[in-house]
Write a protein that holds these residues in place. Structure first.
Motif, PDB file in Angstrom:
ATOM      1  N   THR A  86      29.582 -18.843  91.445  1.00 52.13           N
ATOM      2  CA  THR A  86      28.724 -18.834  90.259  1.00 52.13           C
ATOM      3  C   THR A  86      27.790 -17.627  90.243  1.00 52.13           C
ATOM      4  OG1 THR A  86      27.061 -20.245  91.313  1.00 52.13           O
ATOM      5  CG2 THR A  86      28.791 -21.345  90.054  1.00 52.13           C
ATOM      6  N   LEU A 125      30.396 -14.714  88.325  1.00 47.21           N
ATOM      7  CA  LEU A 125      31.151 -15.400  87.279  1.00 47.21           C
ATOM      8  C   LEU A 125      32.178 -14.514  86.588  1.00 47.21           C
ATOM      9  CD1 LEU A 125      28.558 -17.730  85.502  1.00 47.21           C
ATOM     10  CD2 LEU A 125      30.540 -18.379  86.892  1.00 47.21           C
ATOM     11  N   ILE A 177      37.638 -19.252  79.539  1.00 47.71           N
ATOM     12  CA  ILE A 177      36.230 -19.309  79.940  1.00 47.71           C
ATOM     13  C   ILE A 177      35.494 -18.078  79.428  1.00 47.71           C
ATOM     14  CG2 ILE A 177      34.625 -19.384  81.885  1.00 47.71           C
ATOM     15  CD1 ILE A 177      36.774 -20.827  83.476  1.00 47.71           C
ATOM     16  N   ILE A 227      32.020 -16.492  79.783  1.00 43.98           N
ATOM     17  CA  ILE A 227      30.783 -16.612  80.562  1.00 43.98           C
ATOM     18  C   ILE A 227      29.565 -16.137  79.771  1.00 43.98           C
ATOM     19  CG2 ILE A 227      31.988 -16.433  82.764  1.00 43.98           C
ATOM     20  CD1 ILE A 227      31.060 -13.531  82.929  1.00 43.98           C
ATOM     21  N   LYS A 238      28.904 -16.867  76.707  1.00 47.60           N
ATOM     22  CA  LYS A 238      28.448 -18.007  75.912  1.00 47.60           C
ATOM     23  C   LYS A 238      28.336 -19.294  76.727  1.00 47.60           C
ATOM     24  CE  LYS A 238      30.485 -16.215  71.619  1.00 47.60           C
ATOM     25  NZ  LYS A 238      31.447 -16.500  70.518  1.00 47.60           N
ATOM     26  N   SER A 239      28.696 -19.222  78.005  1.00 43.14           N
ATOM     27  CA  SER A 239      28.726 -20.420  78.869  1.00 43.14           C
ATOM     28  C   SER A 239      29.583 -21.509  78.247  1.00 43.14           C
ATOM     29  CB  SER A 239      27.300 -20.944  79.128  1.00 43.14           C
ATOM     30  OG  SER A 239      26.549 -19.986  79.829  1.00 43.14           O
ATOM     31  N   LYS A 240      30.752 -21.094  77.764  1.00 42.68           N
ATOM     32  CA  LYS A 240      31.683 -22.007  77.099  1.00 42.68           C
ATOM     33  C   LYS A 240      33.039 -22.000  77.805  1.00 42.68           C
ATOM     34  CE  LYS A 240      29.063 -23.040  73.424  1.00 42.68           C
ATOM     35  NZ  LYS A 240      28.649 -24.411  73.046  1.00 42.68           N
ATOM     36  N   SER A 297      30.634 -26.931  77.161  1.00 42.81           N
ATOM     37  CA  SER A 297      29.652 -25.961  77.651  1.00 42.81           C
ATOM     38  C   SER A 297      29.429 -26.224  79.137  1.00 42.81           C
ATOM     39  CB  SER A 297      28.332 -26.079  76.894  1.00 42.81           C
ATOM     40  OG  SER A 297      27.783 -27.372  77.064  1.00 42.81           O
ATOM     41  N   PHE A 298      28.991 -25.193  79.835  1.00 42.19           N
ATOM     42  CA  PHE A 298      28.713 -25.388  81.258  1.00 42.19           C
ATOM     43  C   PHE A 298      27.426 -24.664  81.636  1.00 42.19           C
ATOM     44  CE2 PHE A 298      31.299 -21.514  81.074  1.00 42.19           C
ATOM     45  CZ  PHE A 298      30.602 -20.645  81.893  1.00 42.19           C
ATOM     46  N   LYS A 299      26.800 -25.162  82.684  1.00 41.50           N
ATOM     47  CA  LYS A 299      25.615 -24.496  83.231  1.00 41.50           C
ATOM     48  C   LYS A 299      25.707 -24.535  84.752  1.00 41.50           C
ATOM     49  CE  LYS A 299      22.632 -28.611  83.033  1.00 41.50           C
ATOM     50  NZ  LYS A 299      21.335 -29.162  82.540  1.00 41.50           N
ATOM     51  N   ILE A 300      25.135 -23.518  85.360  1.00 40.08           N
ATOM     52  CA  ILE A 300      25.212 -23.389  86.818  1.00 40.08           C
ATOM     53  C   ILE A 300      24.321 -24.437  87.481  1.00 40.08           C
ATOM     54  CG2 ILE A 300      24.697 -21.883  88.772  1.00 40.08           C
ATOM     55  CD1 ILE A 300      25.380 -19.505  86.943  1.00 40.08           C
ATOM     56  N   VAL A 325      29.325 -26.071  88.749  1.00 42.62           N
ATOM     57  CA  VAL A 325      28.840 -26.030  87.372  1.00 42.62           C
ATOM     58  C   VAL A 325      28.874 -27.441  86.796  1.00 42.62           C
ATOM     59  CG1 VAL A 325      29.500 -23.636  86.905  1.00 42.62           C
ATOM     60  CG2 VAL A 325      31.160 -25.467  86.499  1.00 42.62           C
TER      61      VAL A 325
END
Length: 265
Positions: free
Chosen positions: A119, A122, A161, A163, A165-167, A191-194, A200
């Motif tokens: 992460t 990314l 993926i 990165i 847009k974190s989508k 959506s994802f977040k670290i 994630v």
């Protein structure tokens, strides 16, 4: 009365050149070992002290070791791909011995992960990936209800993926043989977040099935379909390099994906 003549000691400067050279030669001979004591090498009978000195380059040795490690990693990836041949990504079940073989190879790769903090890098995760193995399974009544025995075929599974847009978008492709070889897809956006240097958290946002004819086929069992492929939860990225990615989710599933260049999948 007889007179005794006493000859003074001779100085080197007074010795004739011939005698001087002879005396010097004798002195040198006393300093040089006799020929019988000189060890010779096998190549050209040279004296030992003329043996050439060999220098060992430590840097080259280290580089060679690195190449061996890289080749070992590549070999493990080849063995994994060989083990995955003919099992249709494991979606419809595989023998337990085959499953153990695959998971052991996965663990070996994970133990040599070249990206221990994915992460934080990314850019290595970004892009399009194609699923080649998963422990997600569609068996028994689930497979029958979804028509995945004869009527509908499960085709490719892609993940895109973004990165920036974190989508992430999961795309599962299907083809329905009874509808003039109709092809379609289920798209699940998330959506994802670290959460850590390896994990994630994923939130599912929406899903669609296209075209409408395929949606009509799955409408009755749509919740069942989403329950199988829904990425909600967390994902641990346990291995990633330029061509392969391995992950484990909070449901105990393993995913093995390979990089795919077609971003329009």
């Amino acid at each position: 009365m007889a007179t005794n003549l006493i000859q003074p000691p001779l100085k080197d400067s007074c010795v004739s050149p011939l005698i001087h050279r002879t005396m010097n030669s004798m002195k040198l001979q006393r300093l040089v070992p006799t020929p019988s004591r000189i060890n010779t090498s096998k190549l050209g009978e040279r004296p030992v002290w003329f043996r050439p000195i060999t220098f060992i380059k430590v840097a080259e040795h280290s580089s060679s070791s690195g190449l061996v490690e890289d080749e070992t990693l590549a070999q493990k990836k080849r063995e994994l791909y060989q083990a995955l041949e003919g099992i249709n990504r494991g979606i419809f079940g595989i023998p337990s011995a085959k499953k153990i073989e695959i998971e052991n190879l996965v663990k070996l790769l994970e133990s040599q992960n070249p990206t221990p903090n994915p992460t934080l890098e990314l850019e290595k995760v970004a892009g399009c990936w194609r699923l080649v193995y998963s422990t997600i399974s569609i068996l028994g009544s689930k497979r029958t209800k979804l028509g995945l025995r004869d009527f509908i075929s499960l085709d490719e599974f892609f993940q895109n993926i973004d990165i920036a847009k974190s989508k992430a978008v999961n795309v599962i492709k299907f083809s329905a043989m009874g509808l003039n070889l109709l092809s379609g897809k289920l798209s699940i956006e998330a959506s994802f977040k670290i959460a850590s240097t390896t994990r994630v958290d994923i939130n599912s946002e929406n899903s669609t099935i296209t075209p409408d004819q395929l949606m009509n086929v799955f409408r009755k069992n749509y919740d069942l379909l989403l329950g199988i492929f829904n990425p909600e939860g967390w994902l641990e990225i346990t291995y990633v390099d330029e061509s392969m990615r391995i992950g484990r989710d909070d449901k105990g599933n393993i995913f093995v994906l390979e990089r795919f260049e077609d971003r329009n999948s």
